[in-house]
Structures are given as structure tokens and as C-alpha cells.
Design a protein around this motif. Sequence first.
Motif, PDB file in Angstrom:
ATOM      1  N   PRO A 122       0.806  -1.221   0.000  1.00 34.73           N
ATOM      2  CA  PRO A 122       0.000   0.000   0.000  1.00 34.73           C
ATOM      3  C   PRO A 122       0.840   1.271   0.000  1.00 34.73           C
ATOM      4  CG  PRO A 122       0.092  -0.887   2.219  1.00 34.73           C
ATOM      5  CD  PRO A 122       0.825  -1.859   1.338  1.00 34.73           C
ATOM      6  N   VAL A 123       1.758   1.372  -0.943  1.00 38.14           N
ATOM      7  CA  VAL A 123       2.608   2.563  -1.029  1.00 38.14           C
ATOM      8  C   VAL A 123       1.816   3.694  -1.681  1.00 38.14           C
ATOM      9  CG1 VAL A 123       3.580   1.608  -3.168  1.00 38.14           C
ATOM     10  CG2 VAL A 123       4.733   3.506  -2.040  1.00 38.14           C
ATOM     11  N   PRO A 124       1.795   4.888  -1.072  1.00 41.24           N
ATOM     12  CA  PRO A 124       1.080   6.008  -1.687  1.00 41.24           C
ATOM     13  C   PRO A 124       1.891   6.598  -2.836  1.00 41.24           C
ATOM     14  CG  PRO A 124       2.072   6.698   0.393  1.00 41.24           C
ATOM     15  CD  PRO A 124       2.360   5.235   0.254  1.00 41.24           C
ATOM     16  N   ILE A 125       1.337   6.550  -4.040  1.00 41.02           N
ATOM     17  CA  ILE A 125       2.032   7.043  -5.233  1.00 41.02           C
ATOM     18  C   ILE A 125       1.135   8.056  -5.939  1.00 41.02           C
ATOM     19  CG2 ILE A 125       3.201   6.433  -7.384  1.00 41.02           C
ATOM     20  CD1 ILE A 125       3.340   3.559  -6.385  1.00 41.02           C
ATOM     21  N   ARG A 126       1.698   9.179  -6.335  1.00 40.85           N
ATOM     22  CA  ARG A 126       0.927  10.171  -7.084  1.00 40.85           C
ATOM     23  C   ARG A 126       0.566   9.586  -8.451  1.00 40.85           C
ATOM     24  NH1 ARG A 126       0.330  15.073  -5.347  1.00 40.85           N
ATOM     25  NH2 ARG A 126       2.196  14.942  -4.048  1.00 40.85           N
ATOM     26  N   VAL A 127      -0.679   9.780  -8.855  1.00 38.71           N
ATOM     27  CA  VAL A 127      -1.163   9.203 -10.107  1.00 38.71           C
ATOM     28  C   VAL A 127      -0.307   9.660 -11.283  1.00 38.71           C
ATOM     29  CG1 VAL A 127      -3.125   9.056 -11.689  1.00 38.71           C
ATOM     30  CG2 VAL A 127      -3.516   9.023  -9.223  1.00 38.71           C
ATOM     31  N   GLU A 128       0.049  10.928 -11.289  1.00 42.62           N
ATOM     32  CA  GLU A 128       0.868  11.448 -12.390  1.00 42.62           C
ATOM     33  C   GLU A 128       2.193  10.694 -12.504  1.00 42.62           C
ATOM     34  OE1 GLU A 128       3.618  15.099 -12.525  1.00 42.62           O
ATOM     35  OE2 GLU A 128       1.637  15.892 -13.062  1.00 42.62           O
ATOM     36  N   LYS A 129       2.796  10.364 -11.360  1.00 34.55           N
ATOM     37  CA  LYS A 129       4.073   9.640 -11.370  1.00 34.55           C
ATOM     38  C   LYS A 129       3.903   8.247 -11.961  1.00 34.55           C
ATOM     39  CE  LYS A 129       7.996   8.517  -8.380  1.00 34.55           C
ATOM     40  NZ  LYS A 129       8.581   8.671  -7.022  1.00 34.55           N
ATOM     41  N   LEU A 130       2.783   7.581 -11.632  1.00 29.85           N
ATOM     42  CA  LEU A 130       2.510   6.267 -12.205  1.00 29.85           C
ATOM     43  C   LEU A 130       2.383   6.347 -13.724  1.00 29.85           C
ATOM     44  CD1 LEU A 130      -0.091   4.500  -9.865  1.00 29.85           C
ATOM     45  CD2 LEU A 130       2.190   3.682 -10.462  1.00 29.85           C
TER      46      LEU A 130
END
Length: 205
Positions: free
Chosen positions: A153-161
Motif C-alpha cells: 500500500p505505497v502512496p504514489i501520485r497518479v501522475e508519477k505512475l
Amino acid sequence: MSHSRSTRMPAEPDVDRKALWVVRELGLPAIIKTCVSCRATRHRPTGKIRVNANGKLLDVWMLIGCEQCDRTSKIPVHERVHVQALDHERLVMFENNDPAMVRRLAMDAALAGRAGYRLDWTGTWDLETDLPFYDLAKDDPASLEVLVRFELPVPIRVEKLLRAGFGLSRSAVRGMVGSGRIRLPMALDAKVRADFSLFVLATEP
């Protein structure tokens, strides 16, 4: 006569292709709290959980070690909780230092908030795609659905993905989301930590 107002979500487009992106786990996040001995801030779980019984009341701690001086500290998981209030299977996992339970506690953002520390997810994940390079800069008459799955459950910014998955620049990602070519179920600047799907709409042939 009153009318209730409802918000209708846009229908999902018909898709010609599907792809899977997986956020792979490379390691557990570092636990950031100040060590009382050396004042360093990075800690790792020791793999141990301590359970202390006082009558029918239990205290449960996750044990962590300072990366610099190895001092062991305790993170309170449950304090003065009645033994019958804990699920038996969960209690057995605590008592047996179950690795799955240690992993779950080590990544628990709610626990971090209650105990007053933060998690550093740097270096804990990598994005694996089953796509050959999908060039969104070119016209493509086929639409695409991308299923994004999280191993942790790592929080990742959608833009970075999106930038990592499609190999696009920040401006290109923002342009395609703004034009509707890429359709998302959340804001581009949002952070995600759970599975979701996104769509890439076809261009005119």
C-alpha cells in the motif's frame, strides 16, 4: 414537488486491449522517528512483536531497531486492551511473531499516525508493466484499459505512475488527461495506494 439531484459517472468506454501494471514490492518502508540514543531517525522492524499480559488486559508492541545504533524501540499497537476484544487469530499471530503480521504493521499508515511517526516509502517499489512500449504520442485506433495492482500500500501520485508506465513527460501526461484521452477515476494529483483501472481512448484512424 422536489427532485433529487444525482451525479452520473461517465460510462466506461469499450476497450480493445487490456494491460496490467503491477506495483511490485522491493522492501518495507523505513520508520521515521528519532532514536533516543543516537538521534538518528531511520528504523526498521526487528521481526518481533511483544505481548505483555496484566490479568485480562494486554499490551502489544511492534519492536523496531535503529539503523544506526541498533537500539530497539517499541511501537504501541494495542494498549490495555481486554484479551476478549482481540480476534484470537490476530492474537496468535502477535504471539508467534508472524511475518505477515509484522509486514502488515510495518506498512500501517493508521498505526504510524497514532504512534506519531511517519513512513518513508523511498525505494520500496517498482512498476512492472506487461506492455510493449505504448506510444501515446501517435494516433492509435484501439482503446486500452490499464489495470493497476498494488503488492504493497505505497502512496504514489497518479501522475508519477502514468509517467513511469507510459514513458511520458509531465506536460504530456497533463495534456492527455486534460483532453480526455486518458481517463482516470481520481484526480491526477491524487495519491493512490490501492488497485484501480484507467482508460486510454482511441484516436481516429
